[in-house]
Design an enzyme around this catalytic site. Structure first.
Site, PDB file in Angstrom:
ATOM      1  N   TYR A   1       1.317   2.375  20.446  1.00  0.00           N
ATOM      2  CA  TYR A   1       2.228   1.482  19.733  1.00  0.00           C
ATOM      3  C   TYR A   1       2.738   2.086  18.422  1.00  0.00           C
ATOM      4  O   TYR A   1       3.879   1.834  18.025  1.00  0.00           O
ATOM      5  CB  TYR A   1       1.543   0.143  19.455  1.00  0.00           C
ATOM      6  CG  TYR A   1       1.344  -0.712  20.688  1.00  0.00           C
ATOM      7  CD1 TYR A   1       2.330  -0.787  21.670  1.00  0.00           C
ATOM      8  CD2 TYR A   1       0.176  -1.443  20.884  1.00  0.00           C
ATOM      9  CE1 TYR A   1       2.157  -1.559  22.805  1.00  0.00           C
ATOM     10  CE2 TYR A   1      -0.010  -2.225  22.020  1.00  0.00           C
ATOM     11  CZ  TYR A   1       0.986  -2.280  22.970  1.00  0.00           C
ATOM     12  OH  TYR A   1       0.812  -3.055  24.093  1.00  0.00           O
TER      13      TYR A   1
ATOM     14  N   GLU B   1       9.803   6.632   4.212  1.00  0.00           N
ATOM     15  CA  GLU B   1       9.695   6.584   2.756  1.00  0.00           C
ATOM     16  C   GLU B   1       8.720   7.643   2.264  1.00  0.00           C
ATOM     17  O   GLU B   1       7.668   7.867   2.836  1.00  0.00           O
ATOM     18  CB  GLU B   1       9.232   5.186   2.321  1.00  0.00           C
ATOM     19  CG  GLU B   1       9.243   4.968   0.827  1.00  0.00           C
ATOM     20  CD  GLU B   1       8.953   3.521   0.461  1.00  0.00           C
ATOM     21  OE1 GLU B   1       7.903   3.270  -0.155  1.00  0.00           O
ATOM     22  OE2 GLU B   1       9.773   2.649   0.818  1.00  0.00           O
TER      23      GLU B   1
END
Length: 445
Positions: free
Chosen positions: A323, A345
């Site tokens: 996942y 980020e």
């Protein structure tokens, strides 16, 4: 340890007793009897001294280093982070919150005195907080498991902020949570409102993420809660997997509760209370009872740095199912639909970089294997939505870039590509883009 010392004493005491009953020695040399008595007296003296020394170190000071018995039955080095009085016990009866110095901070826990080997106590060190939480002596299995379950959060912290953060969050405030059919041990501190300071366990509604102190409260809530899936729009459905887009501004309470929940499994990250600025993408497993969250990622609505992911988490019961890789891939599919390049980020942690480097390697090398003729880094970026700098750094790390006549040239030998692809591992679950129903975010006037 006290137990081993007692066993050793019993064995030595038994020795002269058996000699006394032995006809060959019973009435033998007086010097031998005298020696046996001396051994017994010396042993008792040593036992008493050892016991006094062990008791003399109690209560253990914060910063003390000692060996502690862990769940595997073996003793591991720990550092005492905090202590609390056991008011039902004696004068020196404390529980200790310890950090296992060989392992990640998420395994820190409260332990009882009997788990400690007091003979191994080292003097407390005068240090506020360690500069770094160590993760030493890991087996390859442990390293792989941490790599695969690693979660990347909002901002990484600089050194000063890291020390302040570790001091403030050094003790887990919530030990376990109940979410759906799972009871989950938490990993880190999360700054829940003050009224939850006395809670060891919290109960979450798995659909709206409201949290309560008691099971009965959750049961009453579930009878009234109308949600069977996250709020927001379902933007992806493939077989039993669904993805929901949640606007932090439109669903503020849900988004804030998600951040509280996520922080229990994220370390060294800043918890953003201003959720209005973010979109949250909630991945769910669906059945006839509803859509059950397995993980999520968030992204800023407007990022000047082209960040397409701010925070990512797969909940512990659902880890090692691919996942996390699916969430990374999904973030890039959104970037493609936006017509933009994207990047996670910054700065990335070491393990975060491993996760992304694996994704970039699989995507880029698969294209290079199939492509005929020349291809530029810009063309690769346009095809994948991966930022050019990430492509360049990935190919350089694989030694597939050469600098010729003032420009970077990709050198892609098929056998070398196969070797790197094998090392990068499996890609996890595929994102079926034909099942996506999504339009890029636009601020409503």
């Amino acid at each position: 340890m006290g137990s081993s010392a007692d066993t050793e004493t019993a064995m030595i005491i038994a020795t002269p007793a058996s000699n006394h009953n032995n006809p060959a020695t019973n009435g033998g040399d007086a010097n031998q009897n005298h020696t046996s008595g001396a051994i017994l007296a010396l042993t008792n003296s040593e036992s008493d001294a050892s016991k006094k020394r062990r008791m003399g170190v109690l209560p253990l000071e914060v910063g003390t280093r000692v060996m502690c018995q862990w769940r595997d039955g073996k003793y591991h080095p720990v550092k005492v982070i905090e202590r609390r009085k056991n008011y039902n016990g004696g004068h020196n009866d404390y529980e200790y919150y310890v950090h296992y110095t060989e392992f990640n901070r998420r395994l820190d826990e409260w332990i009882k005195l009997e788990q400690l080997d007091l003979d191994s106590v080292e003097c407390a060190l005068d240090e506020k907080v360690e500069d770094k939480v160590t993760s030493l002596k890991m087996t390859r299995h442990q390293k792989r498991k941490i790599d695969e379950t690693h979660v990347e959060g909002h901002e990484e912290l600089d050194a000063a902020s890291l020390r302040e953060h570790e001091e403030f969050t050094k003790v887990k405030n919530i030990a376990t949570i109940e979410l759906g059919k799972y009871e989950i041990e938490t990993w880190y501190f999360s700054p829940f409102p003050p009224e939850y300071n006395d809670c060891v366990k919290l109960f979450f509604c798995e659909f709206c993420l409201s949290f309560m102190k008691r099971k009965e409260q959750l049961q009453r809530h579930m009878r009234k809660c109308d949600l069977k899936h996250p709020p927001g729009d379902e933007i992806y459905r493939s077989s039993t997997l669904s993805m929901f887009e949640v606007d932090g501004k439109k669903n503020k309470v849900y988004a804030q509760n998600l951040c509280y929940l996520a922080k229990l499994f994220l370390d060294h990250k800043t918890l953003y209370y201003d959720v209005d600025l973010f979109l949250f993408y909630i991945l769910c497993e669906c059945d006839d009872r509803g859509c059950h969250m397995v993980g999520y990622f968030s992204k800023e609505k407007h990022s000047e740095e082209a960040y397409n992911l701010a925070c990512i988490l797969t909940l512990p019961p659902y880890q090692r199912k691919g996942y996390g890789k699916f969430l990374i891939a999904f973030s890039y599919e959104l970037s493609k639909k936006e017509g933009k390049v994207g990047t996670p980020e910054r700065p990335l942690s070491d393990l975060g970089l491993v996760s992304y480097r694996g994704y970039w390697t699989r995507i880029l090398l698969d294209i290079l294997k199939k492509h005929k003729g020349n291809i530029s880094i810009k063309e690769l970026s346009d095809m994948t939505a991966i930022k050019a700098e990430d492509i360049l750094s990935t190919l350089q790390s694989l030694e597939l870039i050469q600098y010729r006549k003032g420009q970077h040239v990709i050198c892609a030998d098929p056998k070398v590509l196969d070797r790197h692809l094998k090392a990068a591992g499996r890609g996890g679950l595929d994102v079926d883009v034909s099942k996506m129903i999504w339009t890029p975010y636009k601020e409503q006037s």
